[in-house]
Design a protein around this motif. Structure first.
Motif, PDB file in Angstrom:
ATOM      1  N   GLY A 194      -6.676   2.848   7.921  1.00 31.28           N
ATOM      2  CA  GLY A 194      -8.036   2.750   7.435  1.00 31.28           C
ATOM      3  C   GLY A 194      -8.172   1.719   6.326  1.00 31.28           C
ATOM      4  N   ILE A 195      -9.412   1.348   6.057  1.00 31.70           N
ATOM      5  CA  ILE A 195      -9.718   0.419   4.971  1.00 31.70           C
ATOM      6  C   ILE A 195     -10.059   1.232   3.728  1.00 31.70           C
ATOM      7  CG2 ILE A 195     -11.264  -1.410   4.186  1.00 31.70           C
ATOM      8  CD1 ILE A 195     -11.673  -2.165   7.126  1.00 31.70           C
ATOM      9  N   ASN A 196      -9.217   1.150   2.718  1.00 31.61           N
ATOM     10  CA  ASN A 196      -9.458   1.862   1.460  1.00 31.61           C
ATOM     11  C   ASN A 196      -8.629   1.206   0.364  1.00 31.61           C
ATOM     12  OD1 ASN A 196      -6.741   3.236   1.444  1.00 31.61           O
ATOM     13  ND2 ASN A 196      -7.591   4.159   3.304  1.00 31.61           N
ATOM     14  N   LYS A 197      -8.901   1.551  -0.876  1.00 30.30           N
ATOM     15  CA  LYS A 197      -8.238   0.911  -2.008  1.00 30.30           C
ATOM     16  C   LYS A 197      -6.734   1.150  -1.994  1.00 30.30           C
ATOM     17  CE  LYS A 197     -12.147   0.888  -5.220  1.00 30.30           C
ATOM     18  NZ  LYS A 197     -12.666   1.364  -6.540  1.00 30.30           N
ATOM     19  N   PHE A 198      -6.329   2.355  -1.609  1.00 30.29           N
ATOM     20  CA  PHE A 198      -4.896   2.656  -1.597  1.00 30.29           C
ATOM     21  C   PHE A 198      -4.163   1.710  -0.660  1.00 30.29           C
ATOM     22  CE2 PHE A 198      -1.093   4.676   0.035  1.00 30.29           C
ATOM     23  CZ  PHE A 198      -0.481   5.161  -1.114  1.00 30.29           C
ATOM     24  N   ASN A 199      -4.730   1.469   0.507  1.00 24.94           N
ATOM     25  CA  ASN A 199      -4.090   0.599   1.489  1.00 24.94           C
ATOM     26  C   ASN A 199      -4.218  -0.879   1.138  1.00 24.94           C
ATOM     27  OD1 ASN A 199      -3.392   2.832   2.981  1.00 24.94           O
ATOM     28  ND2 ASN A 199      -4.937   2.522   4.559  1.00 24.94           N
ATOM     29  N   ASP A 200      -5.388  -1.268   0.642  1.00 24.89           N
ATOM     30  CA  ASP A 200      -5.723  -2.686   0.562  1.00 24.89           C
ATOM     31  C   ASP A 200      -5.308  -3.356  -0.742  1.00 24.89           C
ATOM     32  OD1 ASP A 200      -6.808  -2.289   3.051  1.00 24.89           O
ATOM     33  OD2 ASP A 200      -8.869  -2.112   2.328  1.00 24.89           O
ATOM     34  N   ASN A 201      -5.258  -2.607  -1.840  1.00 26.70           N
ATOM     35  CA  ASN A 201      -4.870  -3.212  -3.117  1.00 26.70           C
ATOM     36  C   ASN A 201      -3.364  -3.425  -3.177  1.00 26.70           C
ATOM     37  OD1 ASN A 201      -7.536  -3.109  -3.839  1.00 26.70           O
ATOM     38  ND2 ASN A 201      -7.315  -1.414  -5.283  1.00 26.70           N
ATOM     39  N   ARG A 202      -2.954  -4.411  -3.950  1.00 27.64           N
ATOM     40  CA  ARG A 202      -1.522  -4.693  -4.105  1.00 27.64           C
ATOM     41  C   ARG A 202      -0.923  -3.833  -5.216  1.00 27.64           C
ATOM     42  NH1 ARG A 202      -1.279 -11.311  -3.300  1.00 27.64           N
ATOM     43  NH2 ARG A 202      -0.983 -11.219  -1.032  1.00 27.64           N
ATOM     44  N   HIS A 203       0.199  -3.203  -4.872  1.00 26.52           N
ATOM     45  CA  HIS A 203       0.918  -2.352  -5.814  1.00 26.52           C
ATOM     46  C   HIS A 203       2.412  -2.489  -5.553  1.00 26.52           C
ATOM     47  CE1 HIS A 203      -2.702  -0.252  -7.144  1.00 26.52           C
ATOM     48  NE2 HIS A 203      -3.052  -0.078  -5.883  1.00 26.52           N
ATOM     49  N   PRO A 204       3.267  -2.023  -6.475  1.00 26.36           N
ATOM     50  CA  PRO A 204       4.662  -1.798  -6.105  1.00 26.36           C
ATOM     51  C   PRO A 204       4.692  -0.777  -4.953  1.00 26.36           C
ATOM     52  CG  PRO A 204       4.369  -1.624  -8.484  1.00 26.36           C
ATOM     53  CD  PRO A 204       2.994  -1.669  -7.885  1.00 26.36           C
ATOM     54  N   ARG A 205       5.607  -0.948  -4.029  1.00 31.34           N
ATOM     55  CA  ARG A 205       5.674  -0.052  -2.866  1.00 31.34           C
ATOM     56  C   ARG A 205       7.124   0.293  -2.544  1.00 31.34           C
ATOM     57  NH1 ARG A 205       0.228   1.320  -1.197  1.00 31.34           N
ATOM     58  NH2 ARG A 205      -1.047  -0.563  -1.449  1.00 31.34           N
ATOM     59  N   THR A 206       7.319   1.490  -2.018  1.00 33.92           N
ATOM     60  CA  THR A 206       8.618   1.932  -1.499  1.00 33.92           C
ATOM     61  C   THR A 206       8.432   2.345  -0.048  1.00 33.92           C
ATOM     62  OG1 THR A 206       9.295   2.732  -3.683  1.00 33.92           O
ATOM     63  CG2 THR A 206      10.525   3.557  -1.783  1.00 33.92           C
ATOM     64  N   ALA A 207       9.380   1.973   0.808  1.00 29.52           N
ATOM     65  CA  ALA A 207       9.288   2.332   2.226  1.00 29.52           C
ATOM     66  C   ALA A 207      10.667   2.655   2.766  1.00 29.52           C
ATOM     67  CB  ALA A 207       8.654   1.198   3.027  1.00 29.52           C
ATOM     68  N   ILE A 208      10.675   3.438   3.845  1.00 31.76           N
ATOM     69  CA  ILE A 208      11.910   3.759   4.564  1.00 31.76           C
ATOM     70  C   ILE A 208      11.697   3.386   6.023  1.00 31.76           C
ATOM     71  CG2 ILE A 208      11.242   6.169   5.003  1.00 31.76           C
ATOM     72  CD1 ILE A 208      14.783   5.119   4.009  1.00 31.76           C
ATOM     73  N   GLY A 209      12.692   2.746   6.626  1.00 35.00           N
ATOM     74  CA  GLY A 209      12.551   2.310   8.007  1.00 35.00           C
ATOM     75  C   GLY A 209      13.837   2.499   8.793  1.00 35.00           C
ATOM     76  N   ILE A 210      13.704   2.511  10.118  1.00 36.65           N
ATOM     77  CA  ILE A 210      14.856   2.628  11.019  1.00 36.65           C
ATOM     78  C   ILE A 210      14.749   1.511  12.049  1.00 36.65           C
ATOM     79  CG2 ILE A 210      16.098   4.099  12.650  1.00 36.65           C
ATOM     80  CD1 ILE A 210      14.826   6.523  11.265  1.00 36.65           C
ATOM     81  N   THR A 211      15.844   0.773  12.234  1.00 38.15           N
ATOM     82  CA  THR A 211      15.864  -0.340  13.175  1.00 38.15           C
ATOM     83  C   THR A 211      16.254   0.144  14.572  1.00 38.15           C
ATOM     84  OG1 THR A 211      18.189  -0.876  12.792  1.00 38.15           O
ATOM     85  CG2 THR A 211      16.571  -1.868  11.301  1.00 38.15           C
TER      86      THR A 211
END
Length: 294
Positions: A194-211
């Motif tokens: 969705g389009i919202n401030k949480f998604n669209d604004n730039r912040h420090p971010r942490t993510a986990i992924g699996i290849t």
């Protein structure tokens, strides 16, 4: 004399404008440099690489022009899960737990901060299950897009990134589950966000992924500094895709974003002290730890 000089100049000009076979010389246009895409910039980066063990690698790169901005990206790459390295979730039900403390206390080889929490009293605000026991349900009224994915560990120690079932998180068949969001990718496909401030604004971010080859990537992108501008959720998804993830999940970000590596300590630039250094770590409620099996 002047007439002969003019004729000579004209002949010289004609000669210079013609090739040896009498044909007009054609000047080739300069080669157009096509700018690299953001994925190409990430994929071609010359990462600083530290081998923590045979199965754990820590990578870092500072980008001057990624997403037309400065970006500071830390990647902890873990292979051989769960045969040689096991994943786990550390947590507190109240109060706060630093990522570095959780890592040291458990003898971890690497760790990153976990999911969302109560910043006043501590404790998780999203669904958390540990070793088959439900520790916490998602708080009533919590934003649905921030709890639509979960990092799971089954009874064999295998890890997965799960999409929230219609029936609820209780029906995900894993022993340990930490919920977060937005879900970034599943089976190689971007998840509609969705389009919202949480998604669209730039912040420090942490993510986990699996290849696709089952490597686990713990990623922290720094922000809120002139040296590191932070990323939107869409930009975070692009980073995870460029790194080869098939499944990826956003975790808690902002001042919580922390990456820790054994023998190095905190390796990213947490922002809770408003300085671009390694000292601004914030206490959180959940931490993803990775332990070398004996």
């Amino acid at each position: 004399m002047r007439k002969y000089l003019i004729v000579s100049l004209l002949l010289a000009a004609c000669f210079m404008g013609c090739s040896q076979d009498g044909q007009s010389a054609i000047t080739e246009p300069p080669e157009v440099q096509i700018p690299k895409t953001d994925i190409e910039i990430i994929s071609s980066a010359e990462w600083i690489i530290k081998e923590v063990s045979d199965e754990v690698v820590w990578k870092y790169f500072h980008f001057d022009k990624l997403f037309s901005s400065k970006q500071s990206v830390t990647v902890i790459e873990i292979s051989a899960v769960p045969n040689v390295v096991s994943a786990d979730i550390q947590y507190v039900e109240s109060g706060f737990l630093k990522t570095s403390d959780a890592a040291v206390n458990t003898g971890a080889i690497a760790a990153i901060n976990g999911s969302f929490f109560n910043t006043t009293n501590g404790g998780s605000t999203v669904f958390l299950k540990k070793d088959g026991n439900v520790i916490n349900e998602t708080r009533s009224g919590f934003d649905s897009h921030r709890e639509n994915g979960g990092f799971g560990i089954n009874s064999l120690g295998e890890v997965s990134i799960n999409e929230k079932p219609v029936s609820g998180w209780e029906d995900v068949n894993v022993e340990t589950l930490l919920v977060s969001g937005p879900l970034l990718m599943k089976n190689g496909e971007d998840i509609v966000r969705g389009i919202n401030k949480f998604n669209d604004n730039r912040h420090p971010r942490t993510a986990i992924g699996i290849t696709a080859d089952k490597r686990v990537l713990a990623v922290v992108v720094d922000g809120r500094a002139s040296q590191a501008h932070g990323v939107s959720i869409a930009e975070l998804a692009t980073i995870m895709k460029a790194l080869g993830c098939e499944d990826a999940l956003n975790l808690d970000g902002g001042g919580s974003s922390t990456a820790w590596v054994k023998n190095y300590g905190v390796v990213n630039y947490p922002t809770d002290n408003k300085k671009f250094d390694h000292e601004g770590e914030r206490g959180v409620a959940t931490v993803l730890t990775f332990l070398q099996n004996k």
